[in-house]
Motif scaffolding. Structure first.
Motif, PDB file in Angstrom:
ATOM      1  N   MET A 185       0.842  -1.195   0.000  1.00  0.00           N
ATOM      2  CA  MET A 185       0.000   0.000   0.000  1.00  0.00           C
ATOM      3  C   MET A 185       0.883   1.253   0.000  1.00  0.00           C
ATOM      4  N   PRO A 186       0.468   2.251  -0.771  1.00  0.00           N
ATOM      5  CA  PRO A 186       1.241   3.487  -0.749  1.00  0.00           C
ATOM      6  C   PRO A 186       1.145   4.162   0.608  1.00  0.00           C
ATOM      7  N   VAL A 187       2.251   4.773   1.019  1.00  0.00           N
ATOM      8  CA  VAL A 187       2.303   5.453   2.311  1.00  0.00           C
ATOM      9  C   VAL A 187       1.767   6.867   2.154  1.00  0.00           C
ATOM     10  N   THR A 188       0.858   7.238   3.034  1.00  0.00           N
ATOM     11  CA  THR A 188       0.305   8.594   3.012  1.00  0.00           C
ATOM     12  C   THR A 188       1.177   9.512   3.861  1.00  0.00           C
ATOM     13  N   ILE A 189       1.714  10.518   3.211  1.00  0.00           N
ATOM     14  CA  ILE A 189       2.575  11.464   3.926  1.00  0.00           C
ATOM     15  C   ILE A 189       1.745  12.682   4.291  1.00  0.00           C
ATOM     16  N   PRO A 190       1.666  12.994   5.554  1.00  0.00           N
ATOM     17  CA  PRO A 190       0.863  14.155   5.961  1.00  0.00           C
ATOM     18  C   PRO A 190       1.477  15.456   5.459  1.00  0.00           C
ATOM     19  N   GLU A 191       0.656  16.448   5.311  1.00  0.00           N
ATOM     20  CA  GLU A 191       1.136  17.765   4.890  1.00  0.00           C
ATOM     21  C   GLU A 191       2.084  18.315   5.960  1.00  0.00           C
ATOM     22  N   ILE A 192       3.200  18.837   5.511  1.00  0.00           N
ATOM     23  CA  ILE A 192       4.238  19.282   6.442  1.00  0.00           C
ATOM     24  C   ILE A 192       4.002  20.729   6.844  1.00  0.00           C
ATOM     25  N   ASP A 193       4.023  20.962   8.123  1.00  0.00           N
ATOM     26  CA  ASP A 193       3.914  22.321   8.663  1.00  0.00           C
ATOM     27  C   ASP A 193       5.340  22.832   8.888  1.00  0.00           C
ATOM     28  N   TYR A 194       5.863  23.551   7.889  1.00  0.00           N
ATOM     29  CA  TYR A 194       7.252  23.981   7.956  1.00  0.00           C
ATOM     30  C   TYR A 194       7.481  24.985   9.085  1.00  0.00           C
ATOM     31  N   GLU A 195       6.475  25.756   9.425  1.00  0.00           N
ATOM     32  CA  GLU A 195       6.613  26.683  10.542  1.00  0.00           C
ATOM     33  C   GLU A 195       6.841  25.916  11.841  1.00  0.00           C
ATOM     34  N   ALA A 196       6.080  24.804  12.022  1.00  0.00           N
ATOM     35  CA  ALA A 196       6.245  23.997  13.232  1.00  0.00           C
ATOM     36  C   ALA A 196       7.610  23.334  13.257  1.00  0.00           C
ATOM     37  N   VAL A 197       8.090  22.873  12.077  1.00  0.00           N
ATOM     38  CA  VAL A 197       9.424  22.264  11.999  1.00  0.00           C
ATOM     39  C   VAL A 197      10.484  23.281  12.394  1.00  0.00           C
ATOM     40  N   PHE A 198      10.344  24.492  11.884  1.00  0.00           N
ATOM     41  CA  PHE A 198      11.315  25.552  12.180  1.00  0.00           C
ATOM     42  C   PHE A 198      11.326  25.873  13.677  1.00  0.00           C
TER      43      PHE A 198
END
Length: 415
Positions: free
Chosen positions: A1-14
Protein backbone atom coordinates in the motif's frame (compact mmCIF):
# COMPACT_ATOMS: atom_id res chain seq x y z
CA UNK A 1 0.00 0.00 0.00
CA UNK A 2 1.24 3.49 -0.75
CA UNK A 3 2.30 5.45 2.31
CA UNK A 4 0.31 8.59 3.01
CA UNK A 5 2.57 11.46 3.93
CA UNK A 6 0.86 14.16 5.96
CA UNK A 7 1.14 17.76 4.89
CA UNK A 8 4.24 19.28 6.44
CA UNK A 9 3.91 22.32 8.66
CA UNK A 10 7.25 23.98 7.96
CA UNK A 11 6.61 26.68 10.54
CA UNK A 12 6.25 24.00 13.23
CA UNK A 13 9.42 22.26 12.00
CA UNK A 14 11.32 25.55 12.18
CA UNK A 15 10.06 26.38 15.66
CA UNK A 16 10.67 22.92 17.11
CA UNK A 17 14.19 22.57 15.71
CA UNK A 18 16.58 22.05 18.64
CA UNK A 19 19.22 24.16 16.91
CA UNK A 20 19.10 27.91 17.44
CA UNK A 21 18.22 29.44 14.04
CA UNK A 22 17.56 32.87 12.60
CA UNK A 23 16.17 33.54 9.13
CA UNK A 24 17.90 36.62 7.68
CA UNK A 25 17.17 38.74 4.63
CA UNK A 26 19.89 39.70 2.15
CA UNK A 27 20.37 42.89 4.18
CA UNK A 28 20.82 40.77 7.35
CA UNK A 29 17.49 41.86 8.81
CA UNK A 30 15.86 39.25 11.07
CA UNK A 31 12.82 37.70 9.35
CA UNK A 32 12.22 34.88 11.87
CA UNK A 33 13.71 33.36 15.02
CA UNK A 34 12.86 29.94 16.40
CA UNK A 35 12.18 29.18 20.05
CA UNK A 36 15.62 27.59 20.56
CA UNK A 37 17.24 30.85 19.50
CA UNK A 38 15.05 32.88 21.83
CA UNK A 39 15.85 30.61 24.78
CA UNK A 40 19.57 30.65 24.10
CA UNK A 41 19.97 34.40 23.59
CA UNK A 42 17.18 35.72 25.75
CA UNK A 43 15.84 37.70 22.79
CA UNK A 44 12.08 37.85 22.24
CA UNK A 45 11.06 37.13 18.66
CA UNK A 46 8.39 39.79 18.50
CA UNK A 47 10.92 42.41 19.58
CA UNK A 48 13.69 41.52 17.12
CA UNK A 49 11.76 40.63 13.94
CA UNK A 50 12.39 43.25 11.26
CA UNK A 51 15.49 44.62 12.96
CA UNK A 52 19.04 44.21 11.69
CA UNK A 53 21.14 41.41 13.19
CA UNK A 54 23.94 43.83 14.10
CA UNK A 55 21.52 46.28 15.69
CA UNK A 56 20.11 43.57 17.97
CA UNK A 57 23.48 41.88 18.59
CA UNK A 58 26.26 44.47 18.09
CA UNK A 59 28.81 42.15 19.72
CA UNK A 60 30.00 44.52 22.42
CA UNK A 61 30.01 48.10 23.62
CA UNK A 62 32.45 48.92 20.77
CA UNK A 63 31.65 46.59 17.83
CA UNK A 64 34.63 47.90 15.83
CA UNK A 65 37.00 46.34 18.36
CA UNK A 66 35.17 42.99 18.43
CA UNK A 67 36.45 40.54 15.77
CA UNK A 68 33.48 38.15 16.09
CA UNK A 69 30.82 40.33 14.40
CA UNK A 70 33.17 41.14 11.51
CA UNK A 71 33.90 37.45 10.89
CA UNK A 72 30.22 36.52 11.01
CA UNK A 73 29.41 39.34 8.55
CA UNK A 74 32.16 38.14 6.21
CA UNK A 75 30.63 34.65 6.33
CA UNK A 76 27.15 35.99 5.50
CA UNK A 77 28.54 37.98 2.59
CA UNK A 78 30.31 34.88 1.25
CA UNK A 79 27.00 33.00 1.27
CA UNK A 80 25.39 35.79 -0.77
CA UNK A 81 28.31 35.87 -3.20
CA UNK A 82 28.81 32.13 -3.70
CA UNK A 83 25.45 30.55 -2.89
CA UNK A 84 27.25 28.04 -0.68
CA UNK A 85 27.03 27.14 2.98
CA UNK A 86 29.72 28.75 5.11
CA UNK A 87 30.96 27.80 8.58
CA UNK A 88 32.52 30.10 11.16
CA UNK A 89 34.57 28.37 13.84
CA UNK A 90 34.58 29.29 17.51
CA UNK A 91 34.06 33.03 17.90
CA UNK A 92 33.66 35.33 20.85
CA UNK A 93 30.48 37.30 20.27
CA UNK A 94 29.34 39.12 23.42
CA UNK A 95 25.62 39.49 24.16
CA UNK A 96 23.97 42.37 25.99
CA UNK A 97 22.28 41.33 29.24
CA UNK A 98 18.49 41.82 28.92
CA UNK A 99 18.13 43.33 32.40
CA UNK A 100 21.31 45.43 32.24
CA UNK A 101 21.42 47.62 29.12
CA UNK A 102 24.94 48.44 27.99
CA UNK A 103 26.46 45.51 29.89
CA UNK A 104 27.74 42.70 27.68
CA UNK A 105 28.43 39.13 28.74
CA UNK A 106 31.25 37.18 27.03
CA UNK A 107 29.74 34.37 24.93
CA UNK A 108 31.37 31.85 22.58
CA UNK A 109 29.63 30.53 19.44
CA UNK A 110 30.07 28.31 16.43
CA UNK A 111 28.06 29.51 13.40
CA UNK A 112 26.77 27.91 10.19
CA UNK A 113 25.22 30.12 7.49
CA UNK A 114 23.26 28.42 4.69
CA UNK A 115 21.61 29.96 1.59
CA UNK A 116 17.88 29.86 0.83
CA UNK A 117 17.16 30.02 -2.90
CA UNK A 118 14.17 31.19 -4.94
CA UNK A 119 12.89 29.32 -8.01
CA UNK A 120 15.50 31.09 -10.19
CA UNK A 121 18.39 29.90 -8.02
CA UNK A 122 19.01 33.32 -6.47
CA UNK A 123 19.94 33.57 -2.81
CA UNK A 124 17.00 35.39 -1.20
CA UNK A 125 17.53 34.58 2.49
CA UNK A 126 20.07 33.04 4.85
CA UNK A 127 19.59 30.43 7.55
CA UNK A 128 21.82 31.55 10.42
CA UNK A 129 22.35 28.63 12.82
CA UNK A 130 24.40 29.10 15.98
CA UNK A 131 25.69 26.74 18.64
CA UNK A 132 26.88 28.16 21.93
CA UNK A 133 29.92 26.62 23.65
CA UNK A 134 30.22 29.13 26.48
CA UNK A 135 29.07 26.51 28.99
CA UNK A 136 31.82 24.14 27.93
CA UNK A 137 34.49 26.74 28.46
CA UNK A 138 32.91 27.66 31.79
CA UNK A 139 33.04 24.03 32.88
CA UNK A 140 36.76 23.98 32.18
CA UNK A 141 37.17 26.82 34.68
CA UNK A 142 35.13 24.94 37.29
CA UNK A 143 36.69 21.53 36.66
CA UNK A 144 38.77 21.61 39.82
CA UNK A 145 35.54 21.70 41.88
CA UNK A 146 34.43 18.35 40.44
CA UNK A 147 37.34 16.10 41.28
CA UNK A 148 39.64 16.94 38.37
CA UNK A 149 43.15 17.42 39.71
CA UNK A 150 44.02 20.69 38.10
CA UNK A 151 44.69 24.08 39.56
CA UNK A 152 42.59 27.06 38.47
CA UNK A 153 45.63 28.38 36.59
CA UNK A 154 45.96 25.05 34.74
CA UNK A 155 42.27 25.03 33.86
CA UNK A 156 42.53 28.59 32.60
CA UNK A 157 45.52 27.56 30.50
CA UNK A 158 43.50 24.65 29.09
CA UNK A 159 40.71 27.03 28.16
CA UNK A 160 43.13 29.44 26.48
CA UNK A 161 44.82 26.59 24.62
CA UNK A 162 41.48 25.24 23.37
CA UNK A 163 40.35 28.64 22.19
CA UNK A 164 43.71 29.30 20.51
CA UNK A 165 43.66 25.98 18.65
CA UNK A 166 40.12 26.55 17.41
CA UNK A 167 41.08 30.04 16.21
CA UNK A 168 44.10 28.59 14.41
CA UNK A 169 41.83 26.07 12.73
CA UNK A 170 39.48 28.85 11.65
CA UNK A 171 42.39 30.84 10.24
CA UNK A 172 43.61 27.76 8.36
CA UNK A 173 40.11 27.30 6.92
CA UNK A 174 40.06 30.92 5.78
CA UNK A 175 43.47 30.49 4.15
CA UNK A 176 42.26 27.33 2.40
CA UNK A 177 39.16 29.15 1.22
CA UNK A 178 41.29 31.95 -0.20
CA UNK A 179 43.66 29.46 -1.84
CA UNK A 180 40.77 27.56 -3.41
CA UNK A 181 39.27 30.77 -4.75
CA UNK A 182 42.64 31.75 -6.22
CA UNK A 183 43.02 28.27 -7.68
CA UNK A 184 39.62 28.56 -9.38
CA UNK A 185 40.56 31.97 -10.80
CA UNK A 186 43.86 30.61 -12.13
CA UNK A 187 42.13 27.56 -13.65
CA UNK A 188 39.56 29.80 -15.35
CA UNK A 189 42.31 32.08 -16.67
CA UNK A 190 44.25 29.08 -17.99
CA UNK A 191 41.17 27.70 -19.73
CA UNK A 192 40.51 31.07 -21.30
CA UNK A 193 44.15 31.34 -22.38
CA UNK A 194 44.12 27.86 -23.97
CA UNK A 195 40.84 28.55 -25.76
CA UNK A 196 42.16 31.88 -27.00
CA UNK A 197 45.36 30.25 -28.20
CA UNK A 198 43.41 27.54 -30.03
CA UNK A 199 41.22 30.14 -31.75
CA UNK A 200 44.31 32.16 -32.60
CA UNK A 201 46.09 29.19 -34.18
CA UNK A 202 42.96 28.22 -36.11
CA UNK A 203 42.40 31.74 -37.45
CA UNK A 204 46.09 32.22 -38.24
CA UNK A 205 46.22 28.92 -40.13
CA UNK A 206 43.19 29.92 -42.18
CA UNK A 207 44.65 33.34 -43.01
CA UNK A 208 48.03 31.88 -43.97
CA UNK A 209 46.49 29.14 -46.09
CA UNK A 210 44.90 31.53 -48.62
CA UNK A 211 48.08 33.26 -49.90
CA UNK A 212 50.04 30.00 -49.69
CA UNK A 213 47.42 28.23 -51.83
CA UNK A 214 47.40 31.09 -54.33
CA UNK A 215 51.20 31.10 -54.54
CA UNK A 216 51.35 27.33 -55.01
CA UNK A 217 48.64 27.36 -57.69
CA UNK A 218 50.32 30.09 -59.73
CA UNK A 219 53.67 28.32 -59.65
CA UNK A 220 52.09 25.01 -60.68
CA UNK A 221 50.31 26.66 -63.62
CA UNK A 222 53.53 28.38 -64.62
CA UNK A 223 55.33 25.00 -64.75
CA UNK A 224 52.54 23.38 -66.78
CA UNK A 225 51.99 26.22 -69.26
CA UNK A 226 55.17 27.22 -71.04
CA UNK A 227 53.39 30.10 -72.78
CA UNK A 228 52.54 31.80 -69.49
CA UNK A 229 54.19 35.21 -68.98
CA UNK A 230 56.94 34.57 -66.39
CA UNK A 231 57.04 38.25 -65.38
CA UNK A 232 53.32 38.24 -64.59
CA UNK A 233 53.72 35.00 -62.62
CA UNK A 234 56.58 36.47 -60.62
CA UNK A 235 54.63 39.66 -59.89
CA UNK A 236 51.61 37.67 -58.70
CA UNK A 237 53.81 35.40 -56.60
CA UNK A 238 55.53 38.46 -55.11
CA UNK A 239 52.18 39.89 -54.02
CA UNK A 240 51.33 36.64 -52.27
CA UNK A 241 54.76 36.60 -50.63
CA UNK A 242 54.28 40.19 -49.45
CA UNK A 243 50.91 39.31 -47.93
CA UNK A 244 52.49 36.33 -46.16
CA UNK A 245 55.22 38.60 -44.81
CA UNK A 246 52.62 41.03 -43.47
CA UNK A 247 50.66 38.25 -41.77
CA UNK A 248 53.79 36.75 -40.20
CA UNK A 249 54.94 40.19 -39.00
CA UNK A 250 51.53 40.80 -37.41
CA UNK A 251 51.55 37.37 -35.77
CA UNK A 252 55.03 37.94 -34.35
CA UNK A 253 54.00 41.35 -32.99
CA UNK A 254 50.93 39.85 -31.32
CA UNK A 255 53.06 37.06 -29.85
CA UNK A 256 55.45 39.64 -28.37
CA UNK A 257 52.55 41.66 -26.97
CA UNK A 258 50.87 38.57 -25.50
CA UNK A 259 54.14 37.56 -23.87
CA UNK A 260 54.49 41.10 -22.42
CA UNK A 261 57.99 41.28 -23.86
CA UNK A 262 59.60 44.36 -22.30
CA UNK A 263 60.69 47.16 -24.62
CA UNK A 264 62.64 50.31 -23.92
CA UNK A 265 60.62 53.52 -23.68
CA UNK A 266 61.47 57.16 -24.02
CA UNK A 267 59.68 60.47 -23.71
CA UNK A 268 57.64 61.14 -26.83
CA UNK A 269 55.99 64.46 -27.69
CA UNK A 270 52.83 63.31 -29.45
CA UNK A 271 52.47 66.42 -31.62
CA UNK A 272 55.99 66.14 -33.03
CA UNK A 273 55.68 62.37 -33.29
CA UNK A 274 52.47 62.57 -35.37
CA UNK A 275 53.99 65.20 -37.65
CA UNK A 276 57.11 63.09 -38.20
CA UNK A 277 55.14 59.91 -38.91
CA UNK A 278 52.86 61.66 -41.39
CA UNK A 279 55.96 62.89 -43.22
CA UNK A 280 56.83 59.25 -43.96
CA UNK A 281 53.43 58.47 -45.51
CA UNK A 282 51.48 59.44 -48.61
CA UNK A 283 47.76 59.54 -47.90
CA UNK A 284 45.14 59.23 -50.62
CA UNK A 285 42.94 61.78 -48.78
CA UNK A 286 43.82 65.07 -47.07
CA UNK A 287 44.75 64.91 -43.39
CA UNK A 288 43.87 67.83 -41.08
CA UNK A 289 45.76 68.32 -37.82
CA UNK A 290 44.91 69.86 -34.45
CA UNK A 291 47.97 69.08 -32.33
CA UNK A 292 48.47 70.45 -28.82
CA UNK A 293 52.14 70.91 -27.96
CA UNK A 294 53.79 69.61 -24.83
CA UNK A 295 51.69 66.45 -24.51
CA UNK A 296 54.42 63.96 -23.64
CA UNK A 297 54.16 60.24 -22.90
CA UNK A 298 56.61 57.48 -21.97
CA UNK A 299 56.40 55.05 -24.88
CA UNK A 300 58.24 52.84 -27.30
CA UNK A 301 58.51 54.92 -30.50
CA UNK A 302 58.53 51.76 -32.63
CA UNK A 303 55.32 50.38 -31.13
CA UNK A 304 53.67 53.78 -31.03
CA UNK A 305 54.47 54.19 -34.74
CA UNK A 306 52.90 50.78 -35.37
CA UNK A 307 49.76 51.81 -33.48
CA UNK A 308 49.43 55.14 -35.32
CA UNK A 309 50.21 53.50 -38.67
CA UNK A 310 47.47 50.91 -38.15
CA UNK A 311 44.93 53.60 -37.25
CA UNK A 312 45.89 55.69 -40.26
CA UNK A 313 45.75 52.69 -42.60
CA UNK A 314 42.28 51.89 -41.29
CA UNK A 315 41.14 55.50 -41.73
CA UNK A 316 42.54 55.69 -45.28
CA UNK A 317 40.64 52.55 -46.29
CA UNK A 318 37.29 53.98 -45.19
CA UNK A 319 37.56 57.79 -45.52
CA UNK A 320 35.54 59.52 -48.26
CA UNK A 321 37.20 62.93 -48.29
CA UNK A 322 39.36 63.58 -45.19
CA UNK A 323 41.07 62.32 -42.04
CA UNK A 324 41.38 64.34 -38.83
CA UNK A 325 44.10 63.82 -36.23
CA UNK A 326 43.90 65.49 -32.83
CA UNK A 327 46.35 65.58 -29.92
CA UNK A 328 45.09 66.93 -26.61
CA UNK A 329 45.44 66.40 -22.86
CA UNK A 330 43.04 65.87 -19.97
CA UNK A 331 44.82 66.37 -16.64
CA UNK A 332 47.17 63.35 -16.42
CA UNK A 333 46.01 61.70 -19.65
CA UNK A 334 47.28 62.21 -23.20
CA UNK A 335 44.66 61.88 -25.93
CA UNK A 336 45.27 61.03 -29.58
CA UNK A 337 42.27 60.84 -31.93
CA UNK A 338 42.17 59.57 -35.52
CA UNK A 339 38.84 60.21 -37.25
CA UNK A 340 37.56 59.69 -40.78
CA UNK A 341 34.39 60.70 -42.64
CA UNK A 342 33.68 57.21 -44.00
CA UNK A 343 30.63 54.99 -43.45
CA UNK A 344 31.42 54.46 -39.77
CA UNK A 345 31.00 51.30 -37.72
CA UNK A 346 27.57 50.04 -36.57
CA UNK A 347 27.17 50.08 -32.79
CA UNK A 348 26.72 46.29 -32.71
CA UNK A 349 30.14 45.76 -34.35
CA UNK A 350 32.25 48.17 -32.30
CA UNK A 351 33.65 45.51 -29.99
CA UNK A 352 34.11 42.93 -32.74
CA UNK A 353 36.46 45.07 -34.81
CA UNK A 354 39.07 44.65 -32.08
CA UNK A 355 38.85 40.84 -32.26
CA UNK A 356 41.71 39.14 -34.04
CA UNK A 357 41.09 38.23 -37.69
CA UNK A 358 37.58 39.69 -37.54
CA UNK A 359 36.77 41.81 -40.58
CA UNK A 360 33.51 43.57 -41.37
CA UNK A 361 32.01 43.28 -44.85
CA UNK A 362 32.87 46.91 -45.56
CA UNK A 363 36.52 46.26 -44.68
CA UNK A 364 36.66 43.21 -46.95
CA UNK A 365 35.29 45.24 -49.86
CA UNK A 366 37.67 48.17 -49.34
CA UNK A 367 40.76 46.01 -48.74
CA UNK A 368 40.36 42.31 -49.67
CA UNK A 369 43.97 41.59 -48.70
CA UNK A 370 43.77 42.87 -45.12
CA UNK A 371 44.63 40.58 -42.24
CA UNK A 372 42.12 41.73 -39.65
CA UNK A 373 44.97 42.20 -37.15
CA UNK A 374 45.68 45.93 -37.41
CA UNK A 375 43.16 47.16 -34.85
CA UNK A 376 43.72 44.28 -32.40
CA UNK A 377 47.45 45.02 -32.49
CA UNK A 378 46.80 48.73 -31.94
CA UNK A 379 44.64 47.99 -28.88
CA UNK A 380 47.23 45.58 -27.42
CA UNK A 381 49.96 48.21 -27.86
CA UNK A 382 47.77 50.73 -26.03
CA UNK A 383 47.26 48.26 -23.17
CA UNK A 384 50.98 47.49 -23.02
CA UNK A 385 51.55 51.21 -22.39
CA UNK A 386 48.93 51.34 -19.64
CA UNK A 387 46.39 53.03 -21.91
CA UNK A 388 43.17 52.36 -23.79
CA UNK A 389 42.04 52.44 -27.40
CA UNK A 390 38.33 52.94 -28.00
CA UNK A 391 35.96 53.61 -30.87
CA UNK A 392 33.66 56.50 -29.94
CA UNK A 393 30.42 57.86 -31.33
CA UNK A 394 30.76 60.26 -34.23
CA UNK A 395 28.24 61.67 -36.66
CA UNK A 396 29.49 60.43 -40.01
CA UNK A 397 32.59 58.24 -39.94
CA UNK A 398 34.60 56.59 -37.22
CA UNK A 399 36.73 58.10 -34.45
CA UNK A 400 39.38 56.07 -32.63
CA UNK A 401 40.55 57.55 -29.32
CA UNK A 402 43.86 56.57 -27.74
CA UNK A 403 44.31 57.53 -24.09
CA UNK A 404 47.77 57.16 -22.54
CA UNK A 405 49.22 58.26 -19.18
CA UNK A 406 51.17 61.48 -19.52
CA UNK A 407 54.80 61.47 -18.52
CA UNK A 408 54.93 62.07 -14.76
CA UNK A 409 57.93 64.34 -15.06
CA UNK A 410 56.24 66.61 -17.57
CA UNK A 411 53.60 69.24 -16.89
CA UNK A 412 53.96 70.91 -20.26
CA UNK A 413 51.51 73.25 -21.93
CA UNK A 414 48.64 71.38 -23.53
CA UNK A 415 46.99 74.42 -25.02
Amino acid sequence: MPVTIPEIDYEAVFQSNPSAILLLTREFDIAAANRSYERMTGAVGAEIIGRNLYEVFPGGADPKKAPGPARVRASLERVLATGRRDTVGLQRYDVELPDRPGVFEPRYWSVINAPVFDTDGRVVMILHRVMEVTAFLTQLRQAHDHGITATPAEVEAMEAEYYTRVRELQQANEQLRTAHALEREIAAALRESVERQQRFVSDASHDLRSPLTGLQTRLEFALQDASDDPQQTIRSALKDAERLTEIVADLLELARLDAATPVSTEKVDLAGFVTEELGRRVSRVPVSLDLARGVIVDASPVRLARLLGNLLANAERHAFHRIEITVAADEDTAILQVADDGPGVPAADRDQIFERFHRLDEARRSDPGGTGLGLPIAREIARAHGGRLLLTDREGGACFVLRLPRSVSTGGDSG
